[in-house]
Design an enzyme around this catalytic site. Structure first.
Site, PDB file in Angstrom:
ATOM      1  N   ALA A  66       0.954  -1.263   0.115  1.00  0.00           N
ATOM      2  CA  ALA A  66      -0.067   0.015  -0.099  1.00  0.00           C
ATOM      3  C   ALA A  66       0.813   1.378   0.019  1.00  0.00           C
ATOM      4  O   ALA A  66       2.126   1.021   0.470  1.00  0.00           O
ATOM      5  CB  ALA A  66      -0.817  -0.015   1.395  1.00  0.00           C
ATOM      6  N   GLY A 112       0.581  -4.775   1.053  1.00  0.00           N
ATOM      7  CA  GLY A 112      -0.619  -4.781   0.122  1.00  0.00           C
ATOM      8  C   GLY A 112      -0.583  -5.650  -1.390  1.00  0.00           C
ATOM      9  O   GLY A 112      -1.449  -6.159  -1.848  1.00  0.00           O
ATOM     10  N   GLU A 115      -0.801  -9.022  -0.444  1.00  0.00           N
ATOM     11  CA  GLU A 115      -2.294  -9.265  -0.318  1.00  0.00           C
ATOM     12  C   GLU A 115      -3.059  -9.348  -1.540  1.00  0.00           C
ATOM     13  O   GLU A 115      -4.304 -10.022  -1.670  1.00  0.00           O
ATOM     14  CB  GLU A 115      -2.737  -8.218   0.666  1.00  0.00           C
ATOM     15  CG  GLU A 115      -2.179  -8.319   2.054  1.00  0.00           C
ATOM     16  CD  GLU A 115      -2.561  -7.226   2.969  1.00  0.00           C
ATOM     17  OE1 GLU A 115      -2.171  -5.991   2.738  1.00  0.00           O
ATOM     18  OE2 GLU A 115      -3.277  -7.633   3.937  1.00  0.00           O
ATOM     19  N   GLU A 135       4.300  -5.341   7.428  1.00  0.00           N
ATOM     20  CA  GLU A 135       3.556  -4.225   8.035  1.00  0.00           C
ATOM     21  C   GLU A 135       4.005  -3.879   9.287  1.00  0.00           C
ATOM     22  O   GLU A 135       4.061  -2.715   9.910  1.00  0.00           O
ATOM     23  CB  GLU A 135       2.184  -4.349   7.976  1.00  0.00           C
ATOM     24  CG  GLU A 135       1.528  -4.244   6.547  1.00  0.00           C
ATOM     25  CD  GLU A 135       1.411  -5.365   5.589  1.00  0.00           C
ATOM     26  OE1 GLU A 135       2.208  -6.369   5.752  1.00  0.00           O
ATOM     27  OE2 GLU A 135       0.874  -5.386   4.707  1.00  0.00           O
TER      28      GLU A 135
HETATM   29  N1  COA Z   1       4.452   3.076  -0.609  1.00  0.00           N
HETATM   30  C1  COA Z   1       5.083   4.381  -1.226  1.00  0.00           C
HETATM   31  N2  COA Z   1       6.215   4.299  -1.837  1.00  0.00           N
HETATM   32  C2  COA Z   1       6.994   3.302  -2.048  1.00  0.00           C
HETATM   33  C3  COA Z   1       6.680   1.914  -1.486  1.00  0.00           C
HETATM   34  C4  COA Z   1       5.400   1.932  -0.788  1.00  0.00           C
HETATM   35  N3  COA Z   1       4.761   0.758  -0.140  1.00  0.00           N
HETATM   36  N4  COA Z   1       7.475   0.902  -1.793  1.00  0.00           N
HETATM   37  C5  COA Z   1       8.526   1.692  -2.407  1.00  0.00           C
HETATM   38  N5  COA Z   1       8.023   3.034  -2.596  1.00  0.00           N
HETATM   39  C6  COA Z   1       8.849   4.158  -3.238  1.00  0.00           C
HETATM   40  C7  COA Z   1      10.023   4.565  -2.556  1.00  0.00           C
HETATM   41  O1  COA Z   1       9.574   5.726  -1.703  1.00  0.00           O
HETATM   42  C8  COA Z   1      10.854   5.194  -3.617  1.00  0.00           C
HETATM   43  O2  COA Z   1      10.309   6.240  -3.817  1.00  0.00           O
HETATM   44  P1  COA Z   1      11.292   7.833  -4.190  1.00  0.00           P
HETATM   45  O3  COA Z   1      12.140   7.525  -5.406  1.00  0.00           O
HETATM   46  O4  COA Z   1      10.638   8.831  -4.636  1.00  0.00           O
HETATM   47  O5  COA Z   1      11.881   7.794  -2.845  1.00  0.00           O
HETATM   48  C9  COA Z   1      10.669   4.178  -4.772  1.00  0.00           C
HETATM   49  O6  COA Z   1       9.225   3.789  -4.512  1.00  0.00           O
HETATM   50  C10 COA Z   1      11.524   3.151  -5.040  1.00  0.00           C
HETATM   51  O7  COA Z   1      11.869   2.456  -3.651  1.00  0.00           O
HETATM   52  P2  COA Z   1      13.328   2.303  -2.918  1.00  0.00           P
HETATM   53  O8  COA Z   1      12.859   1.988  -1.479  1.00  0.00           O
HETATM   54  O9  COA Z   1      14.185   3.356  -3.255  1.00  0.00           O
HETATM   55  O10 COA Z   1      13.743   1.058  -3.703  1.00  0.00           O
HETATM   56  P3  COA Z   1      14.839   0.014  -3.068  1.00  0.00           P
HETATM   57  O11 COA Z   1      14.988  -1.000  -4.213  1.00  0.00           O
HETATM   58  O12 COA Z   1      15.798   0.610  -2.229  1.00  0.00           O
HETATM   59  O13 COA Z   1      13.750  -0.929  -2.273  1.00  0.00           O
HETATM   60  C11 COA Z   1      11.941  -1.987  -1.163  1.00  0.00           C
HETATM   61  C12 COA Z   1      12.787  -1.919  -2.423  1.00  0.00           C
HETATM   62  C13 COA Z   1      10.670  -2.922  -1.854  1.00  0.00           C
HETATM   63  C14 COA Z   1      12.609  -3.109  -0.473  1.00  0.00           C
HETATM   64  C15 COA Z   1      11.643  -0.702  -0.674  1.00  0.00           C
HETATM   65  O14 COA Z   1      10.955   0.212  -1.299  1.00  0.00           O
HETATM   66  C16 COA Z   1      10.372  -1.230   0.622  1.00  0.00           C
HETATM   67  O15 COA Z   1      10.839  -1.728   1.525  1.00  0.00           O
HETATM   68  N6  COA Z   1       9.441  -0.582   0.381  1.00  0.00           N
HETATM   69  C17 COA Z   1       8.229  -0.517   1.474  1.00  0.00           C
HETATM   70  C18 COA Z   1       7.634  -2.026   1.353  1.00  0.00           C
HETATM   71  C19 COA Z   1       6.634  -2.058   2.481  1.00  0.00           C
HETATM   72  O16 COA Z   1       6.943  -2.022   3.687  1.00  0.00           O
HETATM   73  N7  COA Z   1       5.399  -2.209   2.283  1.00  0.00           N
HETATM   74  C20 COA Z   1       4.393  -2.519   3.000  1.00  0.00           C
HETATM   75  C21 COA Z   1       3.653  -1.365   3.013  1.00  0.00           C
HETATM   76  S1  COA Z   1       2.342  -1.486   4.215  1.00  0.00           S
END
Ligand code: COA
Length: 260
Positions: A66, A112, A115, A135
Protein backbone atom coordinates in the site's frame (compact mmCIF):
# COMPACT_ATOMS: atom_id res chain seq x y z
CA UNK A 1 -13.20 5.65 -16.27
CA UNK A 2 -9.86 6.49 -17.87
CA UNK A 3 -6.85 4.86 -16.30
CA UNK A 4 -3.72 6.76 -15.22
CA UNK A 5 -2.15 4.17 -12.90
CA UNK A 6 -2.84 0.92 -14.72
CA UNK A 7 -2.69 -0.34 -18.30
CA UNK A 8 -5.53 -2.60 -19.39
CA UNK A 9 -5.06 -4.75 -22.51
CA UNK A 10 -7.51 -7.28 -23.91
CA UNK A 11 -6.22 -10.13 -26.06
CA UNK A 12 -7.47 -13.62 -26.89
CA UNK A 13 -10.07 -13.66 -24.12
CA UNK A 14 -7.65 -12.35 -21.49
CA UNK A 15 -7.64 -8.97 -19.78
CA UNK A 16 -4.07 -8.14 -18.76
CA UNK A 17 -3.95 -5.47 -16.05
CA UNK A 18 -0.50 -3.94 -15.55
CA UNK A 19 -0.13 -1.77 -12.47
CA UNK A 20 1.89 1.10 -13.82
CA UNK A 21 3.63 3.19 -11.16
CA UNK A 22 7.15 1.79 -11.58
CA UNK A 23 8.83 4.83 -9.97
CA UNK A 24 6.89 3.98 -6.77
CA UNK A 25 7.38 0.21 -7.25
CA UNK A 26 3.67 0.05 -8.22
CA UNK A 27 2.55 0.90 -4.67
CA UNK A 28 -1.23 0.85 -4.27
CA UNK A 29 -2.65 4.31 -3.67
CA UNK A 30 -6.39 4.97 -3.58
CA UNK A 31 -6.51 5.94 -7.26
CA UNK A 32 -4.76 2.72 -8.32
CA UNK A 33 -7.09 0.61 -6.19
CA UNK A 34 -10.11 2.36 -7.75
CA UNK A 35 -8.78 1.76 -11.27
CA UNK A 36 -8.01 -1.93 -10.74
CA UNK A 37 -11.43 -2.32 -9.12
CA UNK A 38 -13.14 -0.67 -12.10
CA UNK A 39 -11.23 -2.79 -14.61
CA UNK A 40 -11.85 -6.08 -12.75
CA UNK A 41 -15.56 -5.24 -12.41
CA UNK A 42 -15.90 -4.48 -16.13
CA UNK A 43 -13.91 -7.57 -17.12
CA UNK A 44 -16.15 -9.69 -14.90
CA UNK A 45 -19.18 -8.46 -16.85
CA UNK A 46 -17.60 -8.68 -20.33
CA UNK A 47 -18.43 -12.03 -21.94
CA UNK A 48 -15.40 -11.67 -24.27
CA UNK A 49 -13.07 -11.85 -21.24
CA UNK A 50 -12.56 -15.27 -19.66
CA UNK A 51 -9.41 -14.80 -17.59
CA UNK A 52 -7.84 -11.78 -15.88
CA UNK A 53 -4.07 -11.51 -15.31
CA UNK A 54 -2.64 -8.90 -12.95
CA UNK A 55 1.05 -7.93 -13.07
CA UNK A 56 3.32 -4.99 -12.28
CA UNK A 57 5.24 -2.78 -14.69
CA UNK A 58 9.02 -2.69 -14.71
CA UNK A 59 11.45 -5.42 -13.77
CA UNK A 60 11.61 -4.81 -10.04
CA UNK A 61 8.17 -5.00 -8.50
CA UNK A 62 4.75 -6.57 -8.74
CA UNK A 63 3.49 -4.22 -6.02
CA UNK A 64 5.66 -3.02 -3.09
CA UNK A 65 2.68 -2.49 -0.83
CA UNK A 66 0.00 0.00 0.00
CA UNK A 67 1.23 3.54 -0.63
CA UNK A 68 2.78 4.39 2.73
CA UNK A 69 2.73 8.13 2.00
CA UNK A 70 -1.08 8.07 1.85
CA UNK A 71 -1.71 6.69 5.35
CA UNK A 72 1.32 8.10 7.21
CA UNK A 73 -0.83 10.56 9.23
CA UNK A 74 -4.01 8.48 9.66
CA UNK A 75 -5.78 8.01 12.99
CA UNK A 76 -7.56 4.80 14.07
CA UNK A 77 -10.85 5.66 12.40
CA UNK A 78 -9.15 6.53 9.12
CA UNK A 79 -7.13 3.31 9.36
CA UNK A 80 -10.29 1.23 9.80
CA UNK A 81 -11.92 2.97 6.82
CA UNK A 82 -8.83 2.41 4.65
CA UNK A 83 -8.85 -1.29 5.45
CA UNK A 84 -12.62 -1.76 5.11
CA UNK A 85 -12.91 0.18 1.86
CA UNK A 86 -9.89 -1.49 0.30
CA UNK A 87 -11.05 -4.97 1.24
CA UNK A 88 -14.52 -4.44 -0.20
CA UNK A 89 -13.51 -2.44 -3.24
CA UNK A 90 -10.66 -4.58 -4.48
CA UNK A 91 -9.50 -7.60 -2.51
CA UNK A 92 -12.88 -9.27 -1.85
CA UNK A 93 -14.00 -8.18 -5.31
CA UNK A 94 -11.11 -10.05 -6.94
CA UNK A 95 -11.68 -13.18 -4.86
CA UNK A 96 -15.36 -13.19 -5.81
CA UNK A 97 -14.84 -12.39 -9.49
CA UNK A 98 -16.59 -15.12 -11.48
CA UNK A 99 -13.57 -15.54 -13.80
CA UNK A 100 -10.15 -16.83 -12.77
CA UNK A 101 -7.81 -14.01 -11.75
CA UNK A 102 -4.10 -14.90 -12.03
CA UNK A 103 -1.39 -12.92 -10.24
CA UNK A 104 1.77 -12.77 -12.37
CA UNK A 105 4.21 -11.78 -9.62
CA UNK A 106 7.15 -10.24 -11.47
CA UNK A 107 9.19 -8.90 -8.53
CA UNK A 108 8.57 -7.57 -5.01
CA UNK A 109 5.11 -8.47 -3.69
CA UNK A 110 5.08 -6.87 -0.29
CA UNK A 111 2.33 -5.86 2.10
CA UNK A 112 -0.71 -4.85 0.06
CA UNK A 113 1.07 -6.28 -2.99
CA UNK A 114 1.22 -9.76 -1.52
CA UNK A 115 -2.35 -9.30 -0.26
CA UNK A 116 -3.39 -8.46 -3.82
CA UNK A 117 -1.74 -11.67 -5.04
CA UNK A 118 -3.38 -13.62 -2.20
CA UNK A 119 -6.82 -12.37 -3.27
CA UNK A 120 -6.21 -13.70 -6.79
CA UNK A 121 -7.29 -17.28 -7.53
CA UNK A 122 -3.89 -18.46 -8.82
CA UNK A 123 -0.34 -17.14 -8.36
CA UNK A 124 2.65 -17.64 -10.68
CA UNK A 125 5.91 -15.78 -10.04
CA UNK A 126 9.24 -15.05 -11.68
CA UNK A 127 12.49 -16.28 -10.16
CA UNK A 128 13.47 -12.78 -8.95
CA UNK A 129 10.24 -12.35 -6.93
CA UNK A 130 10.37 -11.69 -3.21
CA UNK A 131 7.29 -11.84 -1.02
CA UNK A 132 6.43 -10.75 2.48
CA UNK A 133 4.12 -8.85 4.80
CA UNK A 134 6.41 -6.22 6.36
CA UNK A 135 3.62 -4.18 7.97
CA UNK A 136 4.66 -4.79 11.60
CA UNK A 137 8.00 -3.15 10.80
CA UNK A 138 5.94 0.02 10.21
CA UNK A 139 3.82 -0.43 13.34
CA UNK A 140 0.70 -1.72 11.58
CA UNK A 141 -0.61 -5.13 10.51
CA UNK A 142 -1.71 -6.38 7.09
CA UNK A 143 -5.13 -4.78 6.55
CA UNK A 144 -6.16 -5.98 3.12
CA UNK A 145 -6.93 -9.57 4.11
CA UNK A 146 -3.36 -10.78 4.60
CA UNK A 147 -3.87 -12.09 8.15
CA UNK A 148 -6.75 -14.22 6.86
CA UNK A 149 -5.66 -15.40 3.41
CA UNK A 150 -1.97 -16.13 4.08
CA UNK A 151 -2.63 -18.76 6.83
CA UNK A 152 -5.14 -20.48 4.54
CA UNK A 153 -2.48 -20.91 1.86
CA UNK A 154 0.67 -21.66 3.83
CA UNK A 155 -0.61 -22.63 7.30
CA UNK A 156 -0.83 -20.64 10.52
CA UNK A 157 2.71 -21.28 11.77
CA UNK A 158 4.51 -20.17 8.61
CA UNK A 159 2.13 -17.21 8.24
CA UNK A 160 2.77 -16.09 11.82
CA UNK A 161 6.52 -16.34 11.22
CA UNK A 162 6.36 -14.32 8.01
CA UNK A 163 4.08 -11.67 9.54
CA UNK A 164 5.87 -11.30 12.88
CA UNK A 165 9.39 -11.22 11.44
CA UNK A 166 8.34 -8.87 8.60
CA UNK A 167 10.67 -11.06 6.55
CA UNK A 168 10.70 -11.87 2.86
CA UNK A 169 10.77 -15.23 1.10
CA UNK A 170 12.14 -15.85 -2.37
CA UNK A 171 10.42 -17.53 -5.31
CA UNK A 172 11.61 -21.07 -4.52
CA UNK A 173 10.53 -20.76 -0.89
CA UNK A 174 7.15 -19.44 -2.02
CA UNK A 175 6.80 -22.46 -4.32
CA UNK A 176 7.75 -24.82 -1.50
CA UNK A 177 5.23 -23.10 0.83
CA UNK A 178 2.42 -23.46 -1.74
CA UNK A 179 2.14 -19.69 -1.95
CA UNK A 180 2.75 -19.76 -5.71
CA UNK A 181 1.95 -22.59 -8.13
CA UNK A 182 4.81 -22.05 -10.56
CA UNK A 183 8.13 -20.20 -10.92
CA UNK A 184 9.46 -19.08 -14.31
CA UNK A 185 12.11 -16.72 -15.58
CA UNK A 186 11.02 -13.10 -15.66
CA UNK A 187 10.89 -13.07 -19.47
CA UNK A 188 8.69 -16.18 -19.57
CA UNK A 189 6.26 -15.19 -16.79
CA UNK A 190 3.52 -13.60 -18.88
CA UNK A 191 3.73 -16.24 -21.63
CA UNK A 192 3.41 -18.98 -19.02
CA UNK A 193 0.40 -17.21 -17.50
CA UNK A 194 -1.13 -16.87 -20.98
CA UNK A 195 -0.62 -20.62 -21.52
CA UNK A 196 -2.39 -21.27 -18.23
CA UNK A 197 -5.20 -18.94 -19.32
CA UNK A 198 -5.43 -20.88 -22.60
CA UNK A 199 -5.94 -24.16 -20.72
CA UNK A 200 -8.64 -22.54 -18.55
CA UNK A 201 -10.42 -21.06 -21.57
CA UNK A 202 -11.00 -24.49 -23.13
CA UNK A 203 -13.49 -25.15 -20.33
CA UNK A 204 -16.97 -23.92 -19.49
CA UNK A 205 -16.98 -20.36 -18.10
CA UNK A 206 -20.38 -21.09 -16.52
CA UNK A 207 -18.96 -24.10 -14.66
CA UNK A 208 -15.79 -22.26 -13.64
CA UNK A 209 -17.96 -19.49 -12.16
CA UNK A 210 -19.80 -22.06 -10.03
CA UNK A 211 -16.50 -23.68 -9.02
CA UNK A 212 -15.17 -20.31 -7.79
CA UNK A 213 -18.34 -19.75 -5.73
CA UNK A 214 -18.14 -23.26 -4.22
CA UNK A 215 -14.41 -23.11 -3.40
CA UNK A 216 -14.76 -19.64 -1.83
CA UNK A 217 -17.72 -20.82 0.26
CA UNK A 218 -15.50 -23.41 1.96
CA UNK A 219 -13.40 -20.60 3.43
CA UNK A 220 -16.37 -18.41 4.42
CA UNK A 221 -17.43 -18.99 8.03
CA UNK A 222 -20.95 -17.74 7.22
CA UNK A 223 -21.46 -20.47 4.64
CA UNK A 224 -21.64 -24.24 4.44
CA UNK A 225 -19.26 -25.16 1.63
CA UNK A 226 -20.80 -28.58 0.98
CA UNK A 227 -24.32 -27.11 0.71
CA UNK A 228 -23.00 -24.40 -1.59
CA UNK A 229 -21.36 -27.07 -3.73
CA UNK A 230 -24.69 -28.92 -4.04
CA UNK A 231 -26.43 -25.72 -5.21
CA UNK A 232 -23.64 -24.80 -7.60
CA UNK A 233 -23.63 -28.34 -9.00
CA UNK A 234 -27.38 -28.00 -9.64
CA UNK A 235 -26.92 -24.61 -11.33
CA UNK A 236 -24.54 -26.18 -13.83
CA UNK A 237 -27.31 -28.49 -15.10
CA UNK A 238 -29.38 -25.42 -16.01
CA UNK A 239 -26.63 -23.96 -18.23
CA UNK A 240 -26.21 -24.04 -22.02
CA UNK A 241 -22.55 -24.89 -21.36
CA UNK A 242 -23.58 -28.19 -19.70
CA UNK A 243 -25.74 -29.17 -22.69
CA UNK A 244 -22.92 -28.20 -25.04
CA UNK A 245 -20.23 -29.99 -23.02
CA UNK A 246 -22.13 -33.26 -22.83
CA UNK A 247 -23.29 -33.10 -26.48
CA UNK A 248 -19.77 -32.40 -27.68
CA UNK A 249 -18.44 -35.37 -25.68
CA UNK A 250 -21.06 -37.75 -27.10
CA UNK A 251 -20.57 -36.39 -30.64
CA UNK A 252 -16.77 -36.70 -30.26
CA UNK A 253 -16.11 -33.02 -31.04
CA UNK A 254 -14.65 -30.06 -29.17
CA UNK A 255 -17.23 -28.04 -27.21
CA UNK A 256 -17.97 -24.42 -28.01
CA UNK A 257 -18.85 -22.85 -24.69
CA UNK A 258 -20.70 -19.54 -24.46
CA UNK A 259 -20.64 -19.15 -20.69
CA UNK A 260 -24.43 -19.19 -20.54
N1 COA B 1 4.61 3.07 -0.61
C1 COA B 1 5.03 4.22 -1.15
N2 COA B 1 6.15 4.34 -1.85
C2 COA B 1 6.91 3.24 -1.99
C3 COA B 1 6.54 1.99 -1.47
C4 COA B 1 5.33 1.93 -0.74
N3 COA B 1 4.87 0.80 -0.21
N4 COA B 1 7.50 1.08 -1.78
C5 COA B 1 8.42 1.74 -2.49
N5 COA B 1 8.07 3.04 -2.63
C6 COA B 1 8.79 4.09 -3.33
C7 COA B 1 10.00 4.60 -2.53
O1 COA B 1 9.58 5.56 -1.58
C8 COA B 1 10.84 5.18 -3.63
O2 COA B 1 10.29 6.43 -4.00
P1 COA B 1 11.28 7.73 -4.20
O3 COA B 1 12.21 7.31 -5.31
O4 COA B 1 10.35 8.83 -4.58
O5 COA B 1 11.99 7.92 -2.90
C9 COA B 1 10.60 4.24 -4.79
O6 COA B 1 9.37 3.58 -4.51
C10 COA B 1 11.68 3.19 -4.95
O7 COA B 1 11.81 2.49 -3.73
P2 COA B 1 13.22 2.29 -2.98
O8 COA B 1 12.92 2.03 -1.53
O9 COA B 1 14.13 3.41 -3.29
O10 COA B 1 13.72 0.96 -3.69
P3 COA B 1 14.76 -0.10 -3.09
O11 COA B 1 15.13 -0.99 -4.23
O12 COA B 1 15.84 0.55 -2.32
O13 COA B 1 13.88 -0.96 -2.04
C11 COA B 1 11.92 -2.14 -1.28
C12 COA B 1 12.81 -1.76 -2.47
C13 COA B 1 10.70 -2.83 -1.83
C14 COA B 1 12.68 -3.08 -0.35
C15 COA B 1 11.54 -0.86 -0.52
O14 COA B 1 11.01 0.08 -1.43
C16 COA B 1 10.51 -1.06 0.58
O15 COA B 1 10.82 -1.59 1.64
N6 COA B 1 9.26 -0.62 0.31
C17 COA B 1 8.20 -0.66 1.30
C18 COA B 1 7.67 -2.06 1.46
C19 COA B 1 6.61 -2.09 2.53
O16 COA B 1 6.86 -1.88 3.71
N7 COA B 1 5.37 -2.39 2.12
C20 COA B 1 4.27 -2.52 2.99
C21 COA B 1 3.51 -1.26 3.07
S1 COA B 1 2.16 -1.41 4.22
Amino acid sequence: MSYLNIISEQKDGVCLITINRPDKLNALNRATIAEISDCVTKSGLDSAIRVIIITGSGEKAFVAGADISEFAHFNGEEGRALSAEGQAKLFDLIEQTPKPVIAAINGFALGGGLELALACHIRYCSDNARMGLPEVSLGVIPGYGGTQRLPILIGKGKAMELISTAGMINAQEALQYGLVNNVTTQSELLNTCMELAGKIMKNSPAAIKQAIIAVNAGFDKQKNGFETEINCFGHCFESDDFKEGVSAFLEKRKPIFTGK
